[in-house]
Motif scaffolding. Structure first.
Motif, PDB file in Angstrom:
ATOM      1  N   LEU A  51       1.280  -1.060   0.170  1.00 31.22           N
ATOM      2  CA  LEU A  51      -0.323  -0.120   0.014  1.00 31.22           C
ATOM      3  C   LEU A  51       1.032   1.158   0.603  1.00 31.22           C
ATOM      4  O   LEU A  51       1.501   1.211   1.153  1.00 31.22           O
ATOM      5  CB  LEU A  51      -0.910   0.019   1.483  1.00 31.22           C
ATOM      6  CG  LEU A  51      -2.039   1.341   1.374  1.00 31.22           C
ATOM      7  CD1 LEU A  51      -2.236   1.116   0.536  1.00 31.22           C
ATOM      8  CD2 LEU A  51      -2.439   1.261   2.995  1.00 31.22           C
ATOM      9  N   HIS A 101       1.407   5.280  -0.763  1.00 31.95           N
ATOM     10  CA  HIS A 101       0.368   6.487  -0.240  1.00 31.95           C
ATOM     11  C   HIS A 101       1.319   7.399  -0.418  1.00 31.95           C
ATOM     12  O   HIS A 101       2.548   8.030  -0.334  1.00 31.95           O
ATOM     13  CB  HIS A 101       0.194   6.156   0.875  1.00 31.95           C
ATOM     14  CG  HIS A 101       0.486   6.624   2.090  1.00 31.95           C
ATOM     15  ND1 HIS A 101       0.682   7.895   3.020  1.00 31.95           N
ATOM     16  CD2 HIS A 101       1.835   5.727   2.693  1.00 31.95           C
ATOM     17  CE1 HIS A 101       1.893   7.205   4.403  1.00 31.95           C
ATOM     18  NE2 HIS A 101       1.960   6.115   3.925  1.00 31.95           N
ATOM     19  N   SER A 130      -4.741   5.771   5.079  1.00 30.53           N
ATOM     20  CA  SER A 130      -3.536   4.976   4.443  1.00 30.53           C
ATOM     21  C   SER A 130      -2.901   3.720   6.017  1.00 30.53           C
ATOM     22  O   SER A 130      -4.033   2.978   5.854  1.00 30.53           O
ATOM     23  CB  SER A 130      -1.882   4.980   4.099  1.00 30.53           C
ATOM     24  OG  SER A 130      -1.006   6.119   5.064  1.00 30.53           O
ATOM     25  N   THR A 131      -3.191   4.573   6.982  1.00 32.60           N
ATOM     26  CA  THR A 131      -2.725   3.373   8.326  1.00 32.60           C
ATOM     27  C   THR A 131      -4.414   3.283   9.053  1.00 32.60           C
ATOM     28  O   THR A 131      -4.327   2.433   8.753  1.00 32.60           O
ATOM     29  CB  THR A 131      -2.331   4.717   9.287  1.00 32.60           C
ATOM     30  OG1 THR A 131      -1.204   5.197   9.064  1.00 32.60           O
ATOM     31  CG2 THR A 131      -2.410   3.959  10.708  1.00 32.60           C
ATOM     32  N   VAL A 149      -4.713  -0.193   6.094  1.00 32.29           N
ATOM     33  CA  VAL A 149      -3.396  -1.648   6.570  1.00 32.29           C
ATOM     34  C   VAL A 149      -3.913  -1.528   7.627  1.00 32.29           C
ATOM     35  O   VAL A 149      -4.292  -3.010   7.877  1.00 32.29           O
ATOM     36  CB  VAL A 149      -1.602  -0.746   6.499  1.00 32.29           C
ATOM     37  CG1 VAL A 149      -1.729   0.014   8.329  1.00 32.29           C
ATOM     38  CG2 VAL A 149      -1.041  -1.800   6.021  1.00 32.29           C
ATOM     39  N   SER A 197       2.314  -1.588   9.453  1.00 34.40           N
ATOM     40  CA  SER A 197       2.381  -0.160   9.440  1.00 34.40           C
ATOM     41  C   SER A 197       4.124   0.876   9.515  1.00 34.40           C
ATOM     42  O   SER A 197       4.301   1.036  10.207  1.00 34.40           O
ATOM     43  CB  SER A 197       1.218   0.929  10.355  1.00 34.40           C
ATOM     44  OG  SER A 197       0.979   2.268   9.452  1.00 34.40           O
ATOM     45  N   LYS A 244       2.038  -1.253   4.161  1.00 35.27           N
ATOM     46  CA  LYS A 244       2.450  -0.194   4.169  1.00 35.27           C
ATOM     47  C   LYS A 244       3.695   0.708   4.453  1.00 35.27           C
ATOM     48  O   LYS A 244       4.094   1.597   4.873  1.00 35.27           O
ATOM     49  CB  LYS A 244       1.033   1.010   5.266  1.00 35.27           C
ATOM     50  CG  LYS A 244       0.963   2.079   4.409  1.00 35.27           C
ATOM     51  CD  LYS A 244       0.141   3.286   5.786  1.00 35.27           C
ATOM     52  CE  LYS A 244       1.362   3.422   6.714  1.00 35.27           C
ATOM     53  NZ  LYS A 244       0.091   4.399   6.778  1.00 35.27           N
TER      54      LYS A 244
END
Length: 341
Positions: free
Chosen positions: A77, A79, A85-86, A89, A102, A147
């Motif tokens: 992922l 970003h 985004s956090t 994920v 993360s 991520k």
């Protein structure tokens, strides 16, 4: 005195997070971080996890043999910051389905080492091993979704090249929403945007036609927009490079219906996620940074407040950035949108 775990025991137990890489000694540093501990912090950094006095240091060469069989599917992922985004994920992390990571610091180390002049072939070999260390799920049958921090974006294509079966989602906030987030977060966020651009320039990641001296004449929000444009340019190129493996998603679509977007992401990654489990996932009901309860529409209200306070400046910078984007051939909306039921 308790004996130190063996190399095989550490590599076979995903609670031992591959945390750092030391190129001077060619070693990986591991720290023990269980699934529950990871779920309550936004990033897998020392600032969030706390210092660890019990880290284990292993030679990179000794970490390979225990991971030779049945690697887990690994996906990414990527970003461009301030785009939820956090939350995404964390919501994909479900026992038996996927392990989510993360912003592991190990990938930041890959970026820093490259900037310091790592030989490309050696860097590629270490990157391959680093991803093998990160791609260790908690349970058999789980995939791993990583991520990275957005400082890793210049290395995204290399990571996908090393993992040809990996899929990726490119998540971004629309330009105006991104600028509103930067404005409302204040001085430290504006300084972070300058630092990000400084790093991207060092990486050769910015190709917008500006001279170095031009950046001294740009406002904080213009600098933020330049960083956003550089990432948008790279994301558009990535989506064109591997259209069968990459989907794009914007933050407003994600936050408008998080459960549907997370389910779409799971399907893109080939995860057998249960829609009911996704809808009930605690990550969808809390602020991913503070952990506080997250009310529906909170993000939109925050952006509306920033619009009221900074709207005139945002309007000017967004208009300027749109012209820069047009001249550089950068789409303000990315293609290959994630399919959401």
């Amino acid at each position: 005195m308790t004996a130190a775990p063996s190399v095989t025991a550490i590599i076979g137990d995903a609670e031992w997070l591959a945390h750092r890489y030391d190129p001077g000694h060619d070693t990986f540093h591991f720290r023990r971080v269980g699934r529950e501990a990871r779920a309550v912090v936004p990033f897998l950094t020392d600032a969030c996890l706390g210092e660890d006095a019990a880290a284990v240091v292993l030679a990179r060469k000794d970490c390979r043999a225990p991971t030779a069989n049945a690697p887990a599917p690994l996906h990414f992922l990527f970003h461009s910051a301030y785009c939820a985004s956090t939350m995404l994920v964390q919501a994909l992390d479900q026992p038996g389905v996927a392990t989510g990571l993360s912003e592991p610091v190990l990938l930041n180390d890959m970026v820093g080492w490259r900037r310091r002049g790592a030989a490309p072939q050696e860097h590629g070999r270490v990157m391959d091993d680093a991803m093998a260390m990160l791609g260790r799920p908690f349970r058999p049958g789980e995939a791993v979704v990583v991520k990275p921090s957005n400082i890793f974006n210049p290395l995204a294509r290399g990571a996908l090249t090393l993992r040809p079966q990996a899929r990726a989602i490119l998540l971004h906030a629309p330009l105006r929403a991104f600028l509103l987030s930067v404005a409302r977060k204040g001085m430290w966020c504006r300084l972070w945007c300058r630092e990000l651009l400084e790093n991207y320039l060092a990486d050769g990641f910015v190709a917008l036609g500006f001279e170095p001296r031009d950046y001294f004449r740009q406002s904080d929000l213009q600098i933020a927009a330049v960083g956003w444009l550089a990432q948008q340019q790279a994301f558009a190129a990535l989506a064109a490079w591997a259209p069968d493996r990459i989907a794009t998603l914007d933050s407003e679509t994600l936050t408008a219906d998080p459960a549907a977007a997370v389910l779409g992401a799971a399907r893109h990654f080939g995860l057998a996620a249960d829609p009911a489990h996704i809808a009930a996932h605690p990550a969808l009901a809390r602020n991913s940074k503070s952990g506080a309860a997250f009310a529906p529409g909170e993000r939109q209200r925050d952006l509306a407040a920033a619009e009221a306070a900074y709207g005139e400046e945002i309007e000017q910078v967004a208009g300027w950035a749109a012209v820069v984007a047009e001249r550089a051939g950068i789409p303000l909306a990315l293609p290959r949108r994630l399919a959401i039921a």
